[in-house]
Motif scaffolding. Structure first.
Motif, PDB file in Angstrom:
ATOM      1  N   VAL A  64      13.702 -26.979  40.279  1.00 54.66           N
ATOM      2  CA  VAL A  64      14.788 -27.854  40.742  1.00 54.66           C
ATOM      3  C   VAL A  64      14.478 -28.395  42.132  1.00 54.66           C
ATOM      4  N   LEU A  65      13.922 -27.557  42.990  1.00 56.47           N
ATOM      5  CA  LEU A  65      13.523 -28.005  44.324  1.00 56.47           C
ATOM      6  C   LEU A  65      12.452 -29.092  44.230  1.00 56.47           C
ATOM      7  N   ALA A  66      11.522 -28.928  43.293  1.00 52.85           N
ATOM      8  CA  ALA A  66      10.442 -29.905  43.129  1.00 52.85           C
ATOM      9  C   ALA A  66      10.935 -31.195  42.478  1.00 52.85           C
ATOM     10  N   LEU A  67      12.006 -31.105  41.708  1.00 51.98           N
ATOM     11  CA  LEU A  67      12.513 -32.258  40.964  1.00 51.98           C
ATOM     12  C   LEU A  67      13.338 -33.202  41.832  1.00 51.98           C
ATOM     13  N   ARG A  68      13.736 -32.766  42.989  1.00 50.06           N
ATOM     14  CA  ARG A  68      14.684 -33.527  43.809  1.00 50.06           C
ATOM     15  C   ARG A  68      14.169 -34.924  44.153  1.00 50.06           C
ATOM     16  N   ARG A  69      12.905 -35.030  44.545  1.00 49.40           N
ATOM     17  CA  ARG A  69      12.368 -36.322  44.963  1.00 49.40           C
ATOM     18  C   ARG A  69      12.353 -37.314  43.797  1.00 49.40           C
ATOM     19  N   ALA A  70      11.912 -36.862  42.624  1.00 50.74           N
ATOM     20  CA  ALA A  70      11.874 -37.751  41.461  1.00 50.74           C
ATOM     21  C   ALA A  70      13.279 -38.196  41.068  1.00 50.74           C
ATOM     22  N   HIS A  71      14.229 -37.282  41.149  1.00 49.03           N
ATOM     23  CA  HIS A  71      15.618 -37.609  40.811  1.00 49.03           C
ATOM     24  C   HIS A  71      16.172 -38.668  41.766  1.00 49.03           C
ATOM     25  N   ALA A  72      15.974 -38.477  43.058  1.00 43.62           N
ATOM     26  CA  ALA A  72      16.479 -39.431  44.054  1.00 43.62           C
ATOM     27  C   ALA A  72      15.827 -40.803  43.884  1.00 43.62           C
ATOM     28  N   ARG A  73      14.533 -40.804  43.576  1.00 42.01           N
ATOM     29  CA  ARG A  73      13.815 -42.063  43.396  1.00 42.01           C
ATOM     30  C   ARG A  73      14.360 -42.848  42.196  1.00 42.01           C
ATOM     31  N   GLN A  74      14.643 -42.160  41.111  1.00 40.94           N
ATOM     32  CA  GLN A  74      15.123 -42.833  39.913  1.00 40.94           C
ATOM     33  C   GLN A  74      16.554 -43.332  40.091  1.00 40.94           C
ATOM     34  N   SER A 132      18.307 -35.771  33.160  1.00 41.44           N
ATOM     35  CA  SER A 132      18.320 -37.074  32.487  1.00 41.44           C
ATOM     36  C   SER A 132      18.280 -38.217  33.485  1.00 41.44           C
ATOM     37  N   ASP A 133      18.900 -38.044  34.635  1.00 40.04           N
ATOM     38  CA  ASP A 133      18.876 -39.088  35.656  1.00 40.04           C
ATOM     39  C   ASP A 133      17.540 -39.175  36.384  1.00 40.04           C
ATOM     40  N   SER A 134      16.610 -38.305  36.065  1.00 43.98           N
ATOM     41  CA  SER A 134      15.287 -38.342  36.684  1.00 43.98           C
ATOM     42  C   SER A 134      14.309 -39.216  35.892  1.00 43.98           C
ATOM     43  N   PHE A 135      14.689 -39.628  34.685  1.00 44.70           N
ATOM     44  CA  PHE A 135      13.836 -40.462  33.841  1.00 44.70           C
ATOM     45  C   PHE A 135      14.430 -41.863  33.723  1.00 44.70           C
ATOM     46  N   PRO A 136      13.589 -42.916  33.688  1.00 51.39           N
ATOM     47  CA  PRO A 136      14.092 -44.279  33.454  1.00 51.39           C
ATOM     48  C   PRO A 136      14.642 -44.429  32.041  1.00 51.39           C
ATOM     49  N   THR A 137      15.552 -45.385  31.857  1.00 51.71           N
ATOM     50  CA  THR A 137      16.256 -45.549  30.579  1.00 51.71           C
ATOM     51  C   THR A 137      15.308 -45.728  29.398  1.00 51.71           C
ATOM     52  N   ARG A 138      14.236 -46.467  29.577  1.00 54.88           N
ATOM     53  CA  ARG A 138      13.366 -46.831  28.452  1.00 54.88           C
ATOM     54  C   ARG A 138      12.674 -45.621  27.812  1.00 54.88           C
ATOM     55  N   ILE A 139      12.528 -44.536  28.580  1.00 55.37           N
ATOM     56  CA  ILE A 139      11.885 -43.328  28.037  1.00 55.37           C
ATOM     57  C   ILE A 139      12.775 -42.098  28.224  1.00 55.37           C
ATOM     58  N   VAL A 142      25.133 -32.058  43.202  1.00 54.83           N
ATOM     59  CA  VAL A 142      24.517 -31.450  42.023  1.00 54.83           C
ATOM     60  C   VAL A 142      23.288 -30.627  42.398  1.00 54.83           C
ATOM     61  N   HIS A 143      22.426 -31.167  43.252  1.00 52.25           N
ATOM     62  CA  HIS A 143      21.210 -30.443  43.629  1.00 52.25           C
ATOM     63  C   HIS A 143      21.552 -29.120  44.323  1.00 52.25           C
ATOM     64  N   ARG A 144      22.472 -29.170  45.264  1.00 46.81           N
ATOM     65  CA  ARG A 144      22.869 -27.958  45.989  1.00 46.81           C
ATOM     66  C   ARG A 144      23.453 -26.923  45.034  1.00 46.81           C
ATOM     67  N   PHE A 145      24.243 -27.382  44.079  1.00 43.69           N
ATOM     68  CA  PHE A 145      24.861 -26.479  43.111  1.00 43.69           C
ATOM     69  C   PHE A 145      23.805 -25.800  42.248  1.00 43.69           C
ATOM     70  N   LEU A 193       6.352 -35.175  36.220  1.00 44.77           N
ATOM     71  CA  LEU A 193       7.804 -35.137  36.067  1.00 44.77           C
ATOM     72  C   LEU A 193       8.188 -34.349  34.826  1.00 44.77           C
ATOM     73  N   LEU A 194       7.459 -34.544  33.727  1.00 42.90           N
ATOM     74  CA  LEU A 194       7.729 -33.801  32.499  1.00 42.90           C
ATOM     75  C   LEU A 194       7.552 -32.306  32.713  1.00 42.90           C
ATOM     76  N   ALA A 195       6.494 -31.906  33.413  1.00 45.94           N
ATOM     77  CA  ALA A 195       6.234 -30.482  33.654  1.00 45.94           C
ATOM     78  C   ALA A 195       7.334 -29.849  34.489  1.00 45.94           C
ATOM     79  N   VAL A 196       7.737 -30.536  35.560  1.00 46.91           N
ATOM     80  CA  VAL A 196       8.771 -29.985  36.443  1.00 46.91           C
ATOM     81  C   VAL A 196      10.116 -29.932  35.719  1.00 46.91           C
TER      82      VAL A 196
END
Length: 437
Positions: free
Chosen positions: A421-431, A361-368, A308-311, A244-247
């Motif tokens: 951004v395409l690769a980040l979509r799944r992590a963002h939706a999960r979080q 920012s919405d792709s990471f949990p609050t604690r980190i 946001v993702h489409r934009f 997630l950090l790399a993407v």
């Protein structure tokens, strides 16, 4: 603790504080970049003229980017464990103080080799400060949003500070470059740096009036109830979410490297290879910066409506194509041509930059979250942002000023962000789903 009656006003206060604070921080950072392109080569590296002097000055510019991941790690820890507000107060004070000291720094003619050594040292500290600033400003604005679906818009106010800081830095340099050459080299270049002391006082006064982030306070209560001791946030990011950090790092490339391409490298390219007067190129970049300032909140508003993702995908794809039109217009050497050319490129990357912060920012949990987005942004700056003016300078030199290799470099920058951004979509939706549960 603030009274409960203050709570309805906190989203606005937090957004204003994020805007003003990042404006001060980025003003300081851009003042250095502009001075590196215009004057530092002659004042701090006079023993190497022309191409190599500019390269050496951009080398000190890159030092700030190399220091930014350290700032992200240190102040990410402070922000995730002590508080967003505490971290932001410290970074703002550091940035304003160091920038003022650069304005007081003796040149090579006065103290010899110690001048560039001290310049590099101060630039390194400046990089640490801005490395801790951005993530906290984004979170203080976004986490104070009245609802989760408004976070993209509120987080964009932190992004608004970047073009505002650039506008102020351009205005200051536009003012001092009207001086006679001898006066500009003797003392005029110092004025924009010394002005940072005034802005520091204003920024601190506004930022001190904002309450701590609600998300951080909730996470602090959760940690207090947990039986197991929490891991250091940096260790948790590196060990638990390296992919997630790399993407996320690569997703930020267009907003960072693309920006320094158009607003730092293009100054050197236009003045060196097109022989355009520095006052003209600064006028053009000032107009472009005003345009970016205006499109930032508009982009966030539109992104909330269309997705946001489409934009982000659309603006990154458009940015792959814009550099070819940019250089065609810039090569005309007119105010209109340069403004339209650079403006086209900045329209795409500026719209992307306005929105990417809230999405990452919405792709990471609050604690980190503070550590995660700070490290992603600052690693992107260190790897891609700092070296972009250097790579551009080398490519222009090797190609004899021909622009097509430079346009391809910009297209590569945009393509990296598009794929990420395409690769980040799944992590963002999960979080987002986890936070809503």
């Amino acid at each position: 603790m603030a009274h409960s009656s203050d709570a309805p006003h906190q989203p606005v206060r937090a957004s204003v504080a994020a805007f003003v604070g990042t404006m001060v921080e980025w003003y300081d950072f851009y003042v250095y970049g502009t001075a590196a392109a215009l004057v530092f080569g002659r004042l701090f590296f006079p023993q190497v003229d022309g191409f190599y002097g500019t390269l050496a000055a951009f080398g000190t510019f890159a030092v700030g980017f190399l220091a930014r991941p350290l700032g992200g790690a240190v102040f990410g820890h402070v922000g995730d464990r002590v508080g967003r507000k505490t971290s932001l107060i410290i970074t703002l004070f550091m940035m304003g103080l160091v920038t003022t000291l650069i304005g007081l720094l003796p040149t090579y003619a006065t103290i010899g080799v110690w001048a560039p050594v001290l310049l590099v040292a101060l630039r390194f500290v400046q990089g640490i400060a801005v490395g801790g600033e951005w993530g906290g400003a984004v979170l203080m604005a976004g986490e104070h949003a009245p609802s989760r679906d408004r976070r993209t818009f509120f987080a964009s106010f932190a992004q608004l500070g970047s073009p505002a800081g650039l506008i102020l830095s351009m205005l200051m340099f536009k003012l001092v470059t009207t001086l006679p050459e001898a006066d500009f080299l003797a003392w005029g270049w110092r004025v924009p740096f010394l002005f940072s002391a005034v802005m520091l006082v204003i920024g601190l006064a506004i930022r001190l009036g904002v309450q701590e982030s609600p998300d951080f306070l909730a996470e602090q209560r959760r940690r207090a109830q947990a039986a197991k001791a929490a891991q250091p946030p940096l260790w948790e990011v590196l060990r638990g979410a390296p992919g997630l950090l790399a993407v996320a790092t690569c997703a930020n490339v267009l907003g960072i490297a693309g920006f320094y391409f158009t607003n730092t490298f293009m100054i050197a390219y236009a003045t060196t290879y097109l022989k355009i007067d520095r006052a003209l190129i600064l006028d053009c970049l000032l107009l472009v910066s005003i345009m970016q300032f205006l499109i930032t909140p508009l982009s966030a508003y539109v992104a909330e409506r269309v997705g946001v993702h489409r934009f982000l995908v659309a603006t990154a794809a458009i940015s792959i194509l814009t550099p070819y039109a940019m250089f065609t217009l810039v090569d005309r050497g007119t105010l209109t041509g340069i403004t339209l050319g650079v403006g086209l490129a900045v329209a795409g990357l500026g719209a992307f930059y306005a929105v990417i912060a809230g999405y990452v920012s919405d792709s990471f949990p609050t604690r980190i979250r503070y550590t995660g987005i700070s490290m992603a942004y600052q690693l992107s700056g260190a790897v891609f942002g700092g070296i972009t003016p250097i790579v551009g300078t080398i490519l222009a030199q090797q190609a004899g000023g021909a622009w097509w290799p430079l346009a391809m470099l910009f297209s590569l920058i945009a393509a990296i962000s598009l794929v990420s951004v395409l690769a980040l979509r799944r992590a963002h939706a999960r979080q987002v789903a986890a936070s809503a549960a």
